[in-house]
Design an enzyme around this catalytic site. Structure first.
Site, PDB file in Angstrom:
ATOM      1  N   LYS A 146       0.926  -1.264   0.057  1.00  0.00           N
ATOM      2  CA  LYS A 146       0.087   0.031   0.111  1.00  0.00           C
ATOM      3  C   LYS A 146       0.891   1.243  -0.051  1.00  0.00           C
ATOM      4  O   LYS A 146       0.670   2.004  -0.706  1.00  0.00           O
ATOM      5  CB  LYS A 146      -0.913   0.073   1.364  1.00  0.00           C
ATOM      6  N   ARG A 148     -10.246   0.645   8.033  1.00  0.00           N
ATOM      7  CA  ARG A 148      -9.940  -0.796   8.299  1.00  0.00           C
ATOM      8  C   ARG A 148     -11.147  -1.502   8.993  1.00  0.00           C
ATOM      9  O   ARG A 148     -10.992  -2.373   9.335  1.00  0.00           O
ATOM     10  CB  ARG A 148      -8.547  -0.628   9.358  1.00  0.00           C
ATOM     11  N   ARG A 183      11.620  -5.473   5.209  1.00  0.00           N
ATOM     12  CA  ARG A 183      11.437  -4.144   4.986  1.00  0.00           C
ATOM     13  C   ARG A 183      12.375  -3.136   5.901  1.00  0.00           C
ATOM     14  O   ARG A 183      12.574  -3.343   6.907  1.00  0.00           O
ATOM     15  CB  ARG A 183       9.767  -3.827   5.266  1.00  0.00           C
ATOM     16  N   ARG A 224      10.404  -1.328  11.108  1.00  0.00           N
ATOM     17  CA  ARG A 224       9.589  -1.035  11.834  1.00  0.00           C
ATOM     18  C   ARG A 224       9.728  -1.925  13.269  1.00  0.00           C
ATOM     19  O   ARG A 224       9.684  -3.372  13.030  1.00  0.00           O
ATOM     20  CB  ARG A 224       8.379  -1.040  11.159  1.00  0.00           C
ATOM     21  N   ARG A 243      -0.988  -8.885  13.390  1.00  0.00           N
ATOM     22  CA  ARG A 243      -1.439  -7.847  12.270  1.00  0.00           C
ATOM     23  C   ARG A 243      -2.421  -8.801  11.162  1.00  0.00           C
ATOM     24  O   ARG A 243      -3.280  -8.182  10.549  1.00  0.00           O
ATOM     25  CB  ARG A 243      -0.251  -7.351  11.545  1.00  0.00           C
TER      26      ARG A 243
HETATM   27  P1  AP5 Z   1       4.794  -1.570   2.139  1.00  0.00           P
HETATM   28  O1  AP5 Z   1       4.504  -0.735   0.768  1.00  0.00           O
HETATM   29  O2  AP5 Z   1       5.608  -0.826   3.061  1.00  0.00           O
HETATM   30  O3  AP5 Z   1       3.532  -2.461   2.339  1.00  0.00           O
HETATM   31  P2  AP5 Z   1       2.196  -1.678   3.101  1.00  0.00           P
HETATM   32  O4  AP5 Z   1       0.985  -2.573   2.511  1.00  0.00           O
HETATM   33  O5  AP5 Z   1       2.144  -0.267   3.263  1.00  0.00           O
HETATM   34  O6  AP5 Z   1       2.395  -2.632   4.405  1.00  0.00           O
HETATM   35  P3  AP5 Z   1       2.454  -2.125   6.134  1.00  0.00           P
HETATM   36  O7  AP5 Z   1       2.941  -3.011   6.985  1.00  0.00           O
HETATM   37  O8  AP5 Z   1       2.632  -0.629   6.106  1.00  0.00           O
HETATM   38  O9  AP5 Z   1       0.844  -2.200   6.195  1.00  0.00           O
HETATM   39  P4  AP5 Z   1      -0.038  -2.413   7.869  1.00  0.00           P
HETATM   40  O10 AP5 Z   1      -1.294  -1.953   7.332  1.00  0.00           O
HETATM   41  O11 AP5 Z   1       0.378  -3.322   8.437  1.00  0.00           O
HETATM   42  O12 AP5 Z   1       0.812  -1.041   8.584  1.00  0.00           O
HETATM   43  P5  AP5 Z   1       0.250   0.504   8.599  1.00  0.00           P
HETATM   44  O13 AP5 Z   1       1.450   1.213   8.866  1.00  0.00           O
HETATM   45  O14 AP5 Z   1      -0.763   0.953   8.010  1.00  0.00           O
HETATM   46  O15 AP5 Z   1       5.662  -2.891   1.518  1.00  0.00           O
HETATM   47  C1  AP5 Z   1       6.278  -4.000   2.338  1.00  0.00           C
HETATM   48  C2  AP5 Z   1       7.576  -4.244   1.931  1.00  0.00           C
HETATM   49  O16 AP5 Z   1       7.421  -5.110   0.803  1.00  0.00           O
HETATM   50  C3  AP5 Z   1       8.566  -3.075   1.675  1.00  0.00           C
HETATM   51  O17 AP5 Z   1       9.843  -3.789   2.151  1.00  0.00           O
HETATM   52  C4  AP5 Z   1       8.479  -2.960   0.173  1.00  0.00           C
HETATM   53  O18 AP5 Z   1       9.929  -2.550  -0.390  1.00  0.00           O
HETATM   54  C5  AP5 Z   1       8.247  -4.329  -0.213  1.00  0.00           C
HETATM   55  N1  AP5 Z   1       7.400  -4.520  -1.436  1.00  0.00           N
HETATM   56  C6  AP5 Z   1       6.324  -3.536  -1.992  1.00  0.00           C
HETATM   57  N2  AP5 Z   1       5.838  -3.746  -2.919  1.00  0.00           N
HETATM   58  C7  AP5 Z   1       6.471  -4.971  -3.583  1.00  0.00           C
HETATM   59  C8  AP5 Z   1       6.572  -5.816  -4.716  1.00  0.00           C
HETATM   60  N3  AP5 Z   1       5.632  -5.629  -5.640  1.00  0.00           N
HETATM   61  N4  AP5 Z   1       7.534  -6.837  -4.692  1.00  0.00           N
HETATM   62  C9  AP5 Z   1       8.158  -7.050  -3.868  1.00  0.00           C
HETATM   63  N5  AP5 Z   1       8.525  -6.187  -2.803  1.00  0.00           N
HETATM   64  C10 AP5 Z   1       7.561  -5.151  -2.392  1.00  0.00           C
HETATM   65  O19 AP5 Z   1      -0.356   0.445  10.143  1.00  0.00           O
HETATM   66  C11 AP5 Z   1       0.438  -0.057  11.431  1.00  0.00           C
HETATM   67  C12 AP5 Z   1      -0.487   0.119  12.711  1.00  0.00           C
HETATM   68  O20 AP5 Z   1      -1.010   1.206  13.017  1.00  0.00           O
HETATM   69  C13 AP5 Z   1      -1.716  -0.868  12.658  1.00  0.00           C
HETATM   70  O21 AP5 Z   1      -1.286  -2.256  13.134  1.00  0.00           O
HETATM   71  C14 AP5 Z   1      -2.528  -0.193  13.727  1.00  0.00           C
HETATM   72  O22 AP5 Z   1      -2.039  -0.673  15.165  1.00  0.00           O
HETATM   73  C15 AP5 Z   1      -2.432   1.215  13.371  1.00  0.00           C
HETATM   74  N6  AP5 Z   1      -3.486   1.549  12.454  1.00  0.00           N
HETATM   75  C16 AP5 Z   1      -3.014   2.145  11.184  1.00  0.00           C
HETATM   76  N7  AP5 Z   1      -4.181   2.584  10.697  1.00  0.00           N
HETATM   77  C17 AP5 Z   1      -5.337   2.295  11.403  1.00  0.00           C
HETATM   78  C18 AP5 Z   1      -6.463   2.300  11.196  1.00  0.00           C
HETATM   79  N8  AP5 Z   1      -7.032   2.791  10.361  1.00  0.00           N
HETATM   80  N9  AP5 Z   1      -7.346   1.987  12.266  1.00  0.00           N
HETATM   81  C19 AP5 Z   1      -6.782   1.558  13.536  1.00  0.00           C
HETATM   82  N10 AP5 Z   1      -5.440   1.328  13.438  1.00  0.00           N
HETATM   83  C20 AP5 Z   1      -4.561   1.590  12.590  1.00  0.00           C
HETATM   84 MG    MG Z   2       2.527   0.922   4.694  1.00  0.00          MG
END
Ligand code: AP5
Ligand code: MG
Ligand code: ZN
Length: 221
Positions: free
Chosen positions: A13, A88, A127, A160, A171
């Site tokens: 994402k 979410r 990552r 992270r 997660r």
């Molecule tokens: P990356 O692009 O970083 O993936 P991502 O989908 O952004 O994954 P996240 O871990 O950020 O998602 P998440 O939803 O768990 O965390 P968030 O920060 O939103 O890519 C991942 C890796 O793969 C990277 O190394 C990249 O280089 C690689 N990659 C990407 N594309 C690739 C490809 N095509 N091929 C190969 N490699 C690739 O949330 C964190 C925490 O915050 C949650 O757990 C929760 O506690 C809280 N939170 C956030 N939003 C909310 C909400 N709306 N409500 C409640 N709590 C929330």
């Molecule tokens: Mg992310």
């Protein structure tokens, strides 16, 4: 263009949001990034959010929806936005819908990025993120030119704290339980577009742009 990116942890994402923001000229808003910033700065929101994030649980809806509502009020969101990681839960989706309705706005599309569980775990374990500009790297799939240093801005890279195996499992389970129901929610509104997220970042990006430019219900970017 008002777009939502949905996908499990590690689906890409954030990676796609960075590219989309440059191409579409609208800001990308990552609730994860906003919450991590609040934790880093030690704000009241950050203090409340930290334990949930450390456990891989969702931060309570009320905290997240008011944070997003405030962010969407900023002038840079006038022409649109890309939401990364929000909504979410169904409750968050409903809060977003009423916030948009209040401003006579509507969503243009919801892109769901689909990736197998094994691939997600591999992506998260390798990552690395730039502390300065937020750019995403992967130890094997997309390494920086110099280990530990951002190729774009020379900032330091970090891992992270929620990317450890135990929290990753939590997660992924939370995604299945709380977030996956949003797929049928948006499907029934005719907004959902599914993308195969297993290719390279460039391939995934091309697919998203194809969907955005060919969907009849979506305006051309
Ligand atoms: P990356 O692009 O970083 O993936 P991502 O989908 O952004 O994954 P996240 O871990 O950020 O998602 P998440 O939803 O768990 O965390 P968030 O920060 O939103 O890519 C991942 C890796 O793969 C990277 O190394 C990249 O280089 C690689 N990659 C990407 N594309 C690739 C490809 N095509 N091929 C190969 N490699 C690739 O949330 C964190 C925490 O915050 C949650 O757990 C929760 O506690 C809280 N939170 C956030 N939003 C909310 C909400 N709306 N409500 C409640 N709590 C929330
Ligand atoms: Mg992310
Ligand atoms: Zn950087």
């Amino acid at each position: 263009m008002r777009l939502i990116l949905i996908g499990p942890p590690g689906a890409g994402k954030g990676t796609q949001a960075l590219s989309l923001t440059q191409t579409l000229g609208v800001p990308s808003i990552s609730t994860g990034d906003l919450l991590r910033e609040a934790v880093r700065e030690g704000t009241a929101l950050g203090q409340q959010a930290q334990a949930y994030m450390d456990a891989g649980e969702l931060v309570p809806d009320q905290l997240v929806t008011s944070m997003v509502a405030e962010r969407l009020q900023r002038p840079d969101c006038q022409k649109g936005f890309i939401l990364d990681g929000f909504p979410r839960t169904i409750a968050q989706a409903e809060a977003l819908a009423s916030e948009l309705a209040r401003h006579q706005q509507r969503l243009d599309g919801v892109v769901s990025i689909v990736v197998s569980r094994a691939e997600l775990v591999e992506r998260l374990s390798g990552r690395r993120v730039c502390r300065e500009c937020g750019a995403m790297y992967h130890e094997r799939f997309d390494p920086p030119r110099t280990a530990g240093v951002c190729t774009r801005c020379q900032g330091p890279l970090y891992q992270r704290s929620d990317d450890n195996p135990e929290t990753v499992n939590a997660r992924l389970a939370v995604y299945e339980r709380a977030t996956a129901p949003l797929l049928s929610y948006y499907q029934s509104q005719g907004l959902l577009r599914e993308i195969d997220g297993s290719g390279t970042p460039e391939e995934v990006f091309r697919q998203i742009m194809t969907v955005l430019t060919t969907s009849q219900s979506l305006p051309r970017p």
